[in-house]
Design an enzyme around this catalytic site. Structure first.
Site, mmCIF file in Angstrom:
data_model
loop_
_atom_site.group_PDB
_atom_site.id
_atom_site.type_symbol
_atom_site.label_atom_id
_atom_site.label_comp_id
_atom_site.label_asym_id
_atom_site.label_seq_id
_atom_site.Cartn_x
_atom_site.Cartn_y
_atom_site.Cartn_z
ATOM 1 N N LYS A 124 36.155 38.950 42.946
ATOM 2 C CA LYS A 124 36.818 38.053 42.005
ATOM 3 C C LYS A 124 37.982 37.400 42.725
ATOM 4 C CE LYS A 124 36.266 36.823 37.713
ATOM 5 N NZ LYS A 124 35.040 36.875 36.876
ATOM 6 N N ASP A 164 35.298 30.716 36.493
ATOM 7 C CA ASP A 164 35.707 31.650 35.438
ATOM 8 C C ASP A 164 36.674 30.816 34.583
ATOM 9 O OD1 ASP A 164 35.593 34.804 34.843
ATOM 10 O OD2 ASP A 164 37.635 34.178 34.448
HETATM 11 O O1 2IT Z 1 32.761 36.959 34.913
HETATM 12 C C1 2IT Z 1 31.746 36.465 35.441
HETATM 13 O O2 2IT Z 1 30.694 37.090 35.545
HETATM 14 C C2 2IT Z 1 31.842 35.099 35.936
HETATM 15 N N1 2IT Z 1 32.903 34.491 35.812
HETATM 16 C C3 2IT Z 1 30.692 34.461 36.642
HETATM 17 C C4 2IT Z 1 30.668 34.861 38.082
HETATM 18 C C5 2IT Z 1 29.615 34.160 38.910
HETATM 19 O O3 2IT Z 1 29.608 34.433 40.121
HETATM 20 O O4 2IT Z 1 28.817 33.386 38.390
#
Ligand code: 2IT
Length: 444
Positions: A124, A164
């Site tokens: 993240k 996100d």
């Molecule tokens: O919280 C999540 O799963 C997302 N923000 C998507 C992450 C992604 O790599 O598509």
């Protein structure tokens, strides 16, 4: 496993990381029994190794605003665990972003990605930059400055970021543009891209669609039809939008959406042009949902959350800890059937306990909202194969993945009386795959 000791040590090492500690504790409590049946896990210190990210990058992001003033933000990327595949997870741009929030999200992502059946590790990142109220040019300059640092750490088989909160198609476009210029390659590396340059059909809708496929499966297992059910949704962003479309398509009636300013109650149902209006709301500068009430002549409740309304299904679609014990009490008193988090860690531990004690259908975010990252995985596959699938092909794969996640939750979460503890099921299923992969690969 000595949960208290592990939590104590973790807190001593990382004081004040409330959200991160909350996410870890939930997983430890769920997996305790099964962990204790595997002494080899304890010996290899799987948990101690899992709760510490592989690495964290933090960097300053200086940029110049439209008035010529220098601005400074902090950028982060947390590469949490890549035992089962390359690091994968979104970028959040929001003033609340800090290390604790991104660590909780990266930790959750590791188990969520494991549940998707696809080979993706957890990561993240993001920044405390606030895109709300910024001009297009300011957003572009910030994204470019952010990438001047991040590009070194990502790649199609290394780490694949996505969006996100605060990072949508526009931001990914600017981010990917700078990345492509710097590395002189067009290799995917980001998901949620525009359709013209490697993006996947259904990716924008996927988190909400997947959430409703999961909810439908939960209800179906109990012999309940979603048709005609009332739904409270929080938020009005990408996730809430996708959830509203699919819930309406399935014959349910969405009666609320919300923003930081309060919520709107639309007893006729938020459908058709009203759902399109959510996109207009999102494009405005002030992050408010009240204009919806003015536009369609419905009630607006300032400073309140939608959970006080009587509904059959509650879908938190905004942010972490947006349903607390008091909200849970109101939902239960009003006879709610199903609470499913499409946001990450949407409910506080106290709220979750109440749903489980009352044997309600409760779906945790890492299972319910995994359709977003799963479809990102499908975007990666299309990029690697240099092809594009049709919307029908992507949607069919997404559906299949959500059914598989539901099956995994049932397999590990079914209690002797038949109640399905989806939180426990999701945590155990997500954990077991990562733990086995770590065992097989030695102490690294
Ligand atoms: O919280 C999540 O799963 C997302 N923000 C998507 C992450 C992604 O790599 O598509």
């Amino acid at each position: 496993m000595k949960i208290n000791q592990i939590m104590y040590d973790l807190e001593a090492r990382h004081p004040g990381e409330a959200e991160f500690l909350q996410a870890v504790k939930e997983v430890l409590l769920s997996i305790e029994d099964i962990y204790n049946q595997h002494p080899e896990f304890e010996k290899a210190k799987i948990i101690e190794r899992l709760v510490e990210p592989d690495r964290i990058f933090t960097f300053k992001v200086p940029w110049v605003d439209d008035r010529g003033e220098v601005q400074l933000n902090i950028g982060y990327r947390i590469q949490f665990n890549n035992a089962i595949g390359p690091y994968k997870g979104g970028l959040r741009f929001h003033p609340s972003v800090n290390l604790s929030i991104l660590k909780f999200l990266g930790f959750e992502q590791t188990f969520k990605n494991s549940l998707t059946t696809l080979p993706m590790g957890g990561a993240k990142g993001g920044s405390d930059f606030n895109p709300k109220g910024k001009s297009d040019n300011e957003v572009m300059r910030f994204c470019q400055a952010f990438m001047l640092e991040l590009w070194r750490h990502v790649g199609p088989d290394t780490d694949i970021p996505a969006g996100d909160i605060g990072v949508g198609a526009r931001e990914i476009g600017y981010i990917y543009g700078m990345y492509r210029k710097l590395v002189r390659k067009n290799t995917g590396t980001f998901t949620g891209k525009g359709l013209e340059f490697g993006g996947s059909l259904i990716r924008p809708e996927a988190t909400g669609f997947g959430g409703l496929y999961f909810v439908n499966q939960m209800l179906h297992d109990k012999g309940i039809d979603i048709k005609g059910k009332t739904v409270a949704i929080s938020g009005f962003g990408n996730v809430a939008w996708g959830a509203a479309i699919k819930a309406t398509e399935m014959g349910a009636k969405v009666v609320t959406i919300s923003g930081p300013d309060g919520y709107v109650y639309d007893p006729d149902g938020i459908s058709g042009e009203k759902i399109d209006y959510m996109l207009e709301l999102r494009a405005t500068a002030n992050d408010e949902v009240k204009p919806y009430a003015d536009e369609f002549g419905v009630q607006f409740f300032a400073g309140k959350r939608p959970w006080e309304q009587k509904v059959d299904i509650a879908l938190p679609c905004a942010t972490q800890n947006e349903v607390d014990a008091n909200d849970a009490k109101m939902l239960i008193a009003n006879g709610v059937t199903c609470v499913a988090e499409i946001s990450n860690m949407g409910c506080t531990p106290e709220a979750i306990d109440m749903f489980i004690v009352h044997k309600l259908l409760y779906g945790p975010g890492k299972a319910v909202n995994a359709g977003g990252v799963a479809t990102s995985g499908l975007e990666m596959t299309q990029n690697a194969m240099h092809i594009s699938w049709t919307a029908e092909e992507v949607d069919a794969k997404l559906k299949q993945i959500m059914v598989s996640i539901h099956d995994q939750c049932v397999k590990y979460g079914k209690e002797p009386d038949g109640y399905i503890n989806y939180m426990k099921g999701a945590n155990i299923a997500g954990f077991m795959k990562v733990a086995r992969a770590m065992m097989a690969q030695g102490i690294v």
